[in-house]
Design a protein around this motif. Structure first.
Motif, PDB file in Angstrom:
ATOM      1  N   ILE A   1       0.720  -1.294   0.126  1.00  0.00           N
ATOM      2  CA  ILE A   1       0.007   0.017  -0.050  1.00  0.00           C
ATOM      3  C   ILE A   1       0.677   1.194   0.092  1.00  0.00           C
ATOM      4  O   ILE A   1       0.512   2.169  -0.789  1.00  0.00           O
ATOM      5  N   GLN A   2       1.717   1.276   0.655  1.00  0.00           N
ATOM      6  CA  GLN A   2       2.692   2.604   0.924  1.00  0.00           C
ATOM      7  C   GLN A   2       3.492   2.854  -0.408  1.00  0.00           C
ATOM      8  O   GLN A   2       3.790   4.055  -0.658  1.00  0.00           O
ATOM      9  N   ALA A   3       3.749   1.733  -1.054  1.00  0.00           N
ATOM     10  CA  ALA A   3       4.523   2.023  -2.413  1.00  0.00           C
ATOM     11  C   ALA A   3       3.545   2.629  -3.485  1.00  0.00           C
ATOM     12  O   ALA A   3       4.133   3.615  -4.257  1.00  0.00           O
ATOM     13  N   TYR A   4       2.354   2.702  -3.332  1.00  0.00           N
ATOM     14  CA  TYR A   4       1.483   3.621  -4.270  1.00  0.00           C
ATOM     15  C   TYR A   4       0.943   4.990  -3.815  1.00  0.00           C
ATOM     16  O   TYR A   4      -0.031   5.264  -4.296  1.00  0.00           O
ATOM     17  N   SER A   5       1.383   5.114  -2.236  1.00  0.00           N
ATOM     18  CA  SER A   5       0.503   6.316  -1.921  1.00  0.00           C
ATOM     19  C   SER A   5       1.312   7.612  -2.169  1.00  0.00           C
ATOM     20  O   SER A   5       2.142   7.634  -2.991  1.00  0.00           O
ATOM     21  N   PHE A   6       0.662   8.826  -1.782  1.00  0.00           N
ATOM     22  CA  PHE A   6       1.194  10.007  -1.749  1.00  0.00           C
ATOM     23  C   PHE A   6       2.677   9.991  -1.178  1.00  0.00           C
ATOM     24  O   PHE A   6       2.964   9.533  -0.216  1.00  0.00           O
ATOM     25  N   ASP A   7       3.478  10.840  -1.748  1.00  0.00           N
ATOM     26  CA  ASP A   7       4.722  10.656  -1.560  1.00  0.00           C
ATOM     27  C   ASP A   7       5.094  11.487  -0.151  1.00  0.00           C
ATOM     28  O   ASP A   7       5.298  12.922  -0.156  1.00  0.00           O
ATOM     29  N   SER A   8       5.434  10.901   1.019  1.00  0.00           N
ATOM     30  CA  SER A   8       5.641  11.767   2.217  1.00  0.00           C
ATOM     31  C   SER A   8       7.241  11.558   2.622  1.00  0.00           C
ATOM     32  O   SER A   8       7.581  12.140   3.665  1.00  0.00           O
ATOM     33  N   GLY A   9       7.999  10.793   1.743  1.00  0.00           N
ATOM     34  CA  GLY A   9       9.484  10.761   1.899  1.00  0.00           C
ATOM     35  C   GLY A   9       9.482   9.067   2.135  1.00  0.00           C
ATOM     36  O   GLY A   9       8.791   8.291   2.251  1.00  0.00           O
ATOM     37  N   VAL A  10      10.893   8.733   2.101  1.00  0.00           N
ATOM     38  CA  VAL A  10      11.127   7.461   2.158  1.00  0.00           C
ATOM     39  C   VAL A  10      10.547   6.644   3.302  1.00  0.00           C
ATOM     40  O   VAL A  10      10.159   5.690   3.377  1.00  0.00           O
ATOM     41  N   ALA A  11      10.974   7.332   4.614  1.00  0.00           N
ATOM     42  CA  ALA A  11      10.449   6.921   5.870  1.00  0.00           C
ATOM     43  C   ALA A  11       9.008   6.938   6.100  1.00  0.00           C
ATOM     44  O   ALA A  11       8.562   6.294   7.110  1.00  0.00           O
ATOM     45  N   LYS A  12       8.343   7.508   5.216  1.00  0.00           N
ATOM     46  CA  LYS A  12       7.016   7.619   5.417  1.00  0.00           C
ATOM     47  C   LYS A  12       6.362   8.182   6.965  1.00  0.00           C
ATOM     48  O   LYS A  12       5.688   7.974   7.401  1.00  0.00           O
ATOM     49  N   ILE A  13       7.377   9.311   7.300  1.00  0.00           N
ATOM     50  CA  ILE A  13       7.028   9.992   8.432  1.00  0.00           C
ATOM     51  C   ILE A  13       6.777  11.604   8.183  1.00  0.00           C
ATOM     52  O   ILE A  13       7.263  12.268   7.263  1.00  0.00           O
ATOM     53  N   VAL A  14       5.692  12.101   8.916  1.00  0.00           N
ATOM     54  CA  VAL A  14       5.266  13.402   8.368  1.00  0.00           C
ATOM     55  C   VAL A  14       5.297  13.995   9.946  1.00  0.00           C
ATOM     56  O   VAL A  14       5.241  13.389  10.962  1.00  0.00           O
ATOM     57  N   VAL A  15       5.445  15.527   9.840  1.00  0.00           N
ATOM     58  CA  VAL A  15       5.417  16.305  10.884  1.00  0.00           C
ATOM     59  C   VAL A  15       4.119  16.697  11.123  1.00  0.00           C
ATOM     60  O   VAL A  15       3.670  17.432  10.144  1.00  0.00           O
ATOM     61  N   GLY A  16       3.223  16.548  12.117  1.00  0.00           N
ATOM     62  CA  GLY A  16       1.970  17.070  12.344  1.00  0.00           C
ATOM     63  C   GLY A  16       1.569  17.032  13.628  1.00  0.00           C
ATOM     64  O   GLY A  16       2.126  16.610  14.490  1.00  0.00           O
ATOM     65  N   ASP A  17       0.280  17.508  13.712  1.00  0.00           N
ATOM     66  CA  ASP A  17      -0.496  17.327  15.383  1.00  0.00           C
ATOM     67  C   ASP A  17      -1.757  16.746  14.928  1.00  0.00           C
ATOM     68  O   ASP A  17      -2.145  15.926  14.024  1.00  0.00           O
ATOM     69  N   ALA A  18      -2.530  17.002  16.011  1.00  0.00           N
ATOM     70  CA  ALA A  18      -3.852  16.515  16.235  1.00  0.00           C
ATOM     71  C   ALA A  18      -4.748  16.380  14.672  1.00  0.00           C
ATOM     72  O   ALA A  18      -5.412  15.378  14.664  1.00  0.00           O
TER      73      ALA A  18
END
Length: 950
Positions: free
Chosen positions: A653-670
């Motif tokens: 699934i992660q291979a076809y999702s939007f690109d948030s980076g190689v590690a699939k980590i985003v900076v965010g809050d609630a």
């Protein structure tokens, strides 16, 4: 009297009887003509939509002799088949040997001497529309040149003629909201063109493209793309050449081989229509064709069911006709006619009406095909080359209608021949007991048919599936008289009208059973196809890999140097897209310098990685050693469950999702939790507020902690990070305490972990505003997407919008609706026939009922319930019968999917069987009720006093 003179007399009597009973005759003709009409229209449409070899070549090369094209092998010699459908490079890498630079190929030098050519170049480009900006293909070709005829045709307006004119295909015009005379600007060079006409590609009616004269667009577009400050990045152009050989010469096989030596592919009209022998074709090999047996089985199934349905629909009408004419048939006996003559008269009626119905059906089928030709072409996506009519096939279809008319009259003819002259003259019907053998034979046949179909599905034998389905349906048909007889016992406690309707149906099984069977036959086919399509649609939904969570769009910044333009991009989205919820901003994270910003620095790119622990529950067992062996022992459901587990779901699934980076980590809050991940958990929100990351995939957790590996690289721009991590580039590993979300959130596309800004600062990681998630009421339409693109262009072209449109099941939904409507019409027709025949057959009983004081409304109510009984019974039996072939065909799909899964353990073998409840509900509830209401509405309540027959 000779045989022929006897049949002439029988035919004359049948023709006169048909003319006297015009209503009943028209009913029989319509029932025979309707299926013949459908088969005729399907045959002509199919034959016309399948282009001939000459038509296929015209679509590819226009009126030229050949089309030369560069397959992208950089001049490496190739081999091709004569029809150019298959080709291969002599060097598998597609590059010259020993790393040598390819020499430019002068394709024009490969054309036959004395020929002329038409160059066609195409590039992807962004253009303005009525709504904003869209991406499309721009083709430069002299569209007015005769060589382009057949490949490109003018629909409306005029071909472009000049450097400031352009033409467009109809799909592009509709999507862009433009018309003839509109202005279109190509982004990059910023040059504006006037749309002079609408064109189409007869072989590809759905293509969206713009067409201009050579030199009008691409040269300026490429110049603008090559600039350092280009709005549109450079894209490779595609070039093809339409070549017309010297008069009477064409492009032969030697010319094709000569072009192949330079890596050029050639589709030649002369070679395709008159291919060289295999000995002269280096790439000649055997081509496997489709399974003729499977095609024949499908054709036989369709023809058999069509014949069966005509017989079942028309049979009751002949039975009633013979009964209404029994006095005439009795007089025939008093004049010396024997039983064979009586049977001949009834059979002749079937031949006369069957012949009329067959001719009318073929004629109406041809007429409707011509009338709806544009609509059919739109469905198929290509124009008919010519309306292909094969007389022998139409004659065969007409003969099927004639033969089925005779078959429909066969049973009534046998019954009429058995009646005594006294019964025929007095109108007494006699009494015949129900067969006890037929239901038993029907049950055995039904069980055998189901077993054959299931066995065929399990072994992959399509022929057995078709044969077993027909046998099972015949078994149900044999049981229908008993089922109809049982219905009479259900009305003892019902009011007068429904009680009479049930008892009339049971007492006149010879009329009711065929009508019920006709409804069953139509509904069975519809339910079979609808069930199969609904199951395949469900499979597509499961296999669909979403780019984003449903109901969201993502605004992503594509240029780190232009992050300051994000506020303008966010405003553009909020103004032009149907945003229904709040905004959730998110950022990206990396260690050390960002390689996309400081790309000129050596080793100036830091990375971070979530380290997945080893061991059971963390590593996907469908990868690595032992995966195939494991897959061989899994059922489809077990494989589906394993693929949905946190350990495996991240791998596909992660291979076809939007690109948030190689590690699939985003900076965010609630807000990222609630609007995008759909995780409404106060504890998770508190964790983010306190600086604790939220892990969406528990497969990366080890006792509530994750391992974060960071490779730090620095440059002179990284003064802040140097304070936290002084020295040379190094690798650090941190064990972070995380809040672990439930396992189902592992499927969140594009994100494995949400990192709060506090944690990123504590670890000394780089962060940058990256985009926003929005909850939307619906996915952006073409107009909204174009408007957003235009706003992004004004904001610096540094952002783009991603949306999740879900699996493409619109075509399946349309087919299901069409099937439901078709089956509904047949059900209404069959029920109306049965009701009309019941009224005609029971006119004396209705007159007697009125004479003893029954209210006039009883006639209406009785007709409505008679129609309801036939429709509802037929629908329920048809639904059960239709499930047999659908389940068997899905078993074939399951068998093939399981074989594929064992070869590729990560491939899904999920093959569900899903009932189309909407279609079934429409057929089982709406259609019978509507049939009953219509029958009651059109049934007269007044009775005309009639003299009782002596």
């Amino acid at each position: 009297m000779s045989v022929f003179s006897g049949w002439r007399a029988a035919t004359r009597i049948a023709r006169r009887d048909a003319m006297r009973a015009k209503g009943r005759s028209a009913l029989v003709v319509a029932m025979i003509a309707l299926p013949v009409l459908g088969v005729t229209a399907a045959d002509v449409s199919y034959r016309s939509s399948m282009p001939t070899a000459a038509e296929t070549l015209t679509a590819a090369v226009g009126s030229a002799d050949a089309r030369y094209s560069d397959p992208g092998v950089n001049g490496t010699p190739i081999e091709q088949m004569p029809d150019a459908t298959s080709w291969g490079s002599l060097d598998e890498s597609g590059h010259p040997a020993q790393g040598e630079e390819p020499e430019p190929v002068d394709v024009a030098d490969l054309f036959p001497k004395g020929s002329r050519h038409l160059t066609e170049r195409s590039v992807p480009a962004d253009v303005t529309t009525r709504h904003g900006i869209t991406s499309t293909e721009i083709v430069e070709v002299r569209t007015a040149d005769p060589l382009a005829r057949g490949r490109i045709e003018l629909v409306d307006g005029a071909f472009p003629d000049g450097a400031d004119e352009i033409a467009a295909t109809e799909p592009f015009m509709e999507s862009a909201g433009l018309g003839i005379g509109s202005r279109v600007t190509v982004r990059g060079p910023g040059k504006t063109y006037t749309v002079t006409g609408t064109v189409e590609l007869p072989h590809d009616l759905g293509k969206k493209a713009l067409y201009a004269d050579p030199g009008a667009v691409i040269a300026a577009w490429q110049t603008a793309s090559d600039r350092d400050d280009a709005i549109v990045p450079p894209q490779p152009s595609k070039t093809e050449w339409l070549v017309k050989g010297a008069s009477g010469v064409g492009v032969g096989w030697p010319d094709v081989l000569r072009a192949n030596e330079k890596g050029v592919l050639v589709k030649s009209r002369q070679v395709a229509l008159d291919p060289p022998p295999d000995s002269e074709v280096p790439m000649a090999d055997s081509m496997s064709g489709g399974s003729a047996a499977e095609t024949s089985a499908a054709v036989v199934t369709v023809v058999a069911l069509t014949v069966l349905e005509i017989v079942l629909l028309a049979g009751p009408a002949f039975a009633v006709g013979a009964r209404r004419s029994r006095r005439q048939l009795g007089l025939l006996g008093t004049c010396g006619g024997d039983r064979s003559h009586v049977r001949a008269v009834v059979l002749a009626g079937g031949a006369v009406l069957g012949g009329f119905g067959a001719v009318a059906g073929v004629a109406a089928g041809l007429g409707l095909t011509v009338l709806f030709r544009p609509l059919i072409e739109g469905w198929t996506g290509s124009r008919f080359g010519a309306l292909e009519i094969r007389p022998w096939e139409l004659l065969a279809i007409a003969l099927i209608g004639l033969v089925t008319g005779i078959l429909a009259a066969l049973a009534p003819a046998i019954v009429a021949g058995r009646q005594s002259v006294l019964e025929s003259l007095t109108g007494r019907r006699g009494t015949r007991g129900s067969s006890r053998v037929l239901p038993a034979v029907g049950c055995v046949t039904l069980a055998a048919g189901v077993a054959i179909a299931v066995f065929g599905g399990a072994t992959g034998a399509t022929g057995l599936v078709a044969g077993g389905s027909i046998v099972a349906e015949l078994g149900v048909l044999a049981c229908i008289p008993v089922i109809v007889g049982f219905l009479g016992r259900l009305g003892s406690r019902l009011p007068l009208a429904p009680r009479m309707a049930l008892r009339d149906a049971a007492r006149n099984r010879g009329r009711t059973a065929p009508a019920v069977a006709a409804v069953m036959a139509a509904v069975a086919g519809t339910v079979a196809i609808a069930t199969y399509l609904a199951s395949v649609t469900s499979e597509h939904v499961y296999d669909h890999i979403p780019m984003l969570t449903p109901g969201t769009v993502a605004l992503v910044n594509s240029d780190p140097m232009e992050v300051g333009q994000l506020p303008l991009a966010r405003a553009a989205v909020e103004q032009n897209v149907a945003v229904s919820g709040g905004r959730a901003d998110f950022g990206r994270v990396w260690a050390g310098s960002d390689c996309s910003v400081y790309y000129e620095e050596e080793n100036g790119c830091g990375t971070i990685e979530l380290v997945k622990p080893a061991g059971k529950g963390h590593s996907c067992p469908l990868q690595g050693a032992g995966a195939r062996k494991l897959a061989e022992g899994l059922s489809a459901d077990a494989h589906k469950e394993l693929m949905s587990s946190p350990a495996c779901i991240d791998e596909h699934i992660q291979a076809y999702s939007f690109d948030s980076g190689v590690a699939k980590i985003v900076v965010g809050d609630a807000p990222v939790l609630t609007s995008y991940a759909k995780l409404d958990d106060p504890a998770a929100a508190r964790a983010l507020a306190e600086g604790t990351p939220v892990l969406l995939n528990p497969a990366y957790a080890d006792n509530g902690r994750v391992t974060l590996k960071a490779v730090h690289t620095y440059s002179e721009h990284d003064r802040e990070n140097r304070k936290l991590h002084p020295g040379e580039a190094r690798t650090t590993t941190d064990r972070l305490k995380v809040y672990v979300a439930p396992a189902k959130y592992a499927a969140t596309p594009g994100i494995r972990m949400i990192l709060p800004q506090k944690a990123a600062d504590r670890l000394g990681l780089h962060t940058q505003d990256y985009g926003s998630f929005y909850t939307v009421a619906h996915a952006p339409t073409d107009a909204e997407q174009q408007a957003v693109s235009a706003a992004f262009a004004q904001a610096g072209d540094s952002a783009y919008l991603q949306a999740e449109y879900g699996p493409d099941s619109q075509d399946e939904d349309v087919v299901l609706l069409i099937l439901a409507l078709f089956a509904g019409l047949v059900t209404l027709g069959a029920a109306a026939i049965a009701t009309g025949l019941a009224r005609a057959d029971a006119e004396a009983d209705l007159t007697t009922l009125s004479a003893v004081g029954a209210p006039p409304a009883v006639r209406r109510t009785l007709s409505g319930f008679q129609c309801l009984v036939v429709a509802l019974t037929g629908v329920l039996l048809g639904t059960a019968a239709g499930l047999v072939p659908a389940v068997a065909l899905r078993l074939i799909d399951l068998r093939e999917a399981t074989k594929a899964m064992r070869l590729q353990p990560m491939d899904s073998a999920y093959t569900p069987i899903v009932l189309p409840w909407v279609t079934i509900g429409l057929l089982a509830v709406v259609v019978p009720v509507l049939a009953g209401l219509l029958a009651a509405a059109f049934s007269g309540s007044r009775t005309v006093p009639a003299r009782r027959a002596a």
